[in-house]
Write an enzyme that holds these catalytic residues in place. Sequence first.
Site, PDB file in Angstrom:
ATOM      1  N   GLU A   1      13.602  21.595 -62.510  1.00 43.92           N
ATOM      2  CA  GLU A   1      14.247  21.147 -61.282  1.00 43.92           C
ATOM      3  C   GLU A   1      15.536  20.384 -61.567  1.00 43.92           C
ATOM      4  OE1 GLU A   1      13.268  22.145 -58.469  1.00 43.92           O
ATOM      5  OE2 GLU A   1      11.311  22.946 -59.014  1.00 43.92           O
TER       6      GLU A   1
ATOM      7  N   ARG B   1      14.349  33.094 -53.690  1.00 43.04           N
ATOM      8  CA  ARG B   1      13.732  32.483 -54.867  1.00 43.04           C
ATOM      9  C   ARG B   1      13.572  33.577 -55.907  1.00 43.04           C
ATOM     10  NH1 ARG B   1      11.291  30.417 -58.659  1.00 43.04           N
ATOM     11  NH2 ARG B   1      10.006  28.535 -58.589  1.00 43.04           N
TER      12      ARG B   1
ATOM     13  N   ARG C   1      12.835  32.756 -46.635  1.00 43.29           N
ATOM     14  CA  ARG C   1      12.754  32.670 -48.095  1.00 43.29           C
ATOM     15  C   ARG C   1      12.098  33.927 -48.644  1.00 43.29           C
ATOM     16  NH1 ARG C   1       9.268  29.645 -51.858  1.00 43.29           N
ATOM     17  NH2 ARG C   1      10.519  28.785 -53.550  1.00 43.29           N
TER      18      ARG C   1
END
Length: 422
Positions: free
Chosen positions: A85, A77, A129
């Site tokens: 989005e 990320r 992540r």
Amino acid sequence: MFKKIGFIFVVLGLLVSTLFLSSCNNDPKDFVADLKLTKEYAGKEFLADGIGEVELYRNIDGDTAYFLTNGEEIKVRFVSVDTPESTGKIEPWGKAASDFTKDKLSNAETIVLESSTGTKPDADSTGTRYLAFIWYKNAGSSDFRNLNLELIQEGYSRNKAESGALYQDIFVEAGTQAMEFKLHVWSSENDPDYDYSDGVKVNLKEVRLDPEKYLNKRVTFEAYVSKIYSSYCYMQNEVDGKQYGMVVYLGYDSNLTGGLTPFKVGNLVKVSGFVQQFNDNWQVAGCSFNAFYTDPEKYPQFCQLISSNHTISPTEISADELNNGNEIMNTLVQLNNLKVTDTYVSDDLVGDVVASEMTITCKTSDGKEVQLRTGALYKAAMTPVTEADFKNRTLESVIGIVDKYNDTYQVRIVSYNDIMFK
């Protein structure tokens, strides 16, 4: 008197001209060119050292991508960035931001990840992540560009750098400039790639057989819920005497999965959402629901319950029908008399602790090969379904949803109760 007035007009003219020229010369500054990658990355690895060269594995959206580091796939990320989005939830400028990021990463000759702290990175609760700065360099260039900063500078994201973050000051400057020039998310103009309409009415046959026609467009249709798996809702309806299906993504909006949601098995629902392609499969995403918005004429962009408690029966199919399954994609089907010939588990966390998805290869009674894919199934609480449950077994029947993986049509089994062993 006239000479004095004329002189005033000349002065005013010169002043306006000066202001105009000054405005024309007020070009945006390239802050990205000013920010340099000064840390050494050669011979280092991102997970161990907090910096290292990586390969792009898969683009996701404007601020997320998968990379390969030392042969390991990780999800990253982009730190200090939050683009609109464009996958499960659809927002104005989301597609533009996603396309911008994909173009930069896909055409980069070299990509370097730098952890958000500048030291060895820690994964979040998912275990895969990481927050990072993405530096990229194109062929023929000697300098790296910071993609995080570039997204801010070009107005594809507001500045999200927290106090004390690396490069905070220049992120603030770039964000302020993008706001002053009203770029993209700061613009008062509509996003040309976003469908602001109430949607075109379609049936599932139309969108199933020609999804490209509706790509990134809002559509509305009526369909029955046949299965729910994780954040995915499988829906189908009969058109011209045949069942057609589509998967609807329910993530990002808790109203879509809460107790009042219309997306429950057996319900007939009016769906409103955007057609998109994700991981090579078609889906409808960006849906919204509000229990108080029950009037379809007044709230056309919201999903609504039409009726409930319908019985959804699977369609019995053959191996040939599955292996040529475009028309029956995402519909509820049943296969009978299968002999398991091979099992494959892609996750190492298997056994008596954690259930994992499995690929099950079978042969039908006429010798045709078919592929099944299980979800993370449990026979009972804390009793996962494992490879041992399938090896050398014969299945009297299986019920599941037709989907596709790596160009192979398969039946996705989402409940242990949908498997009948001989």
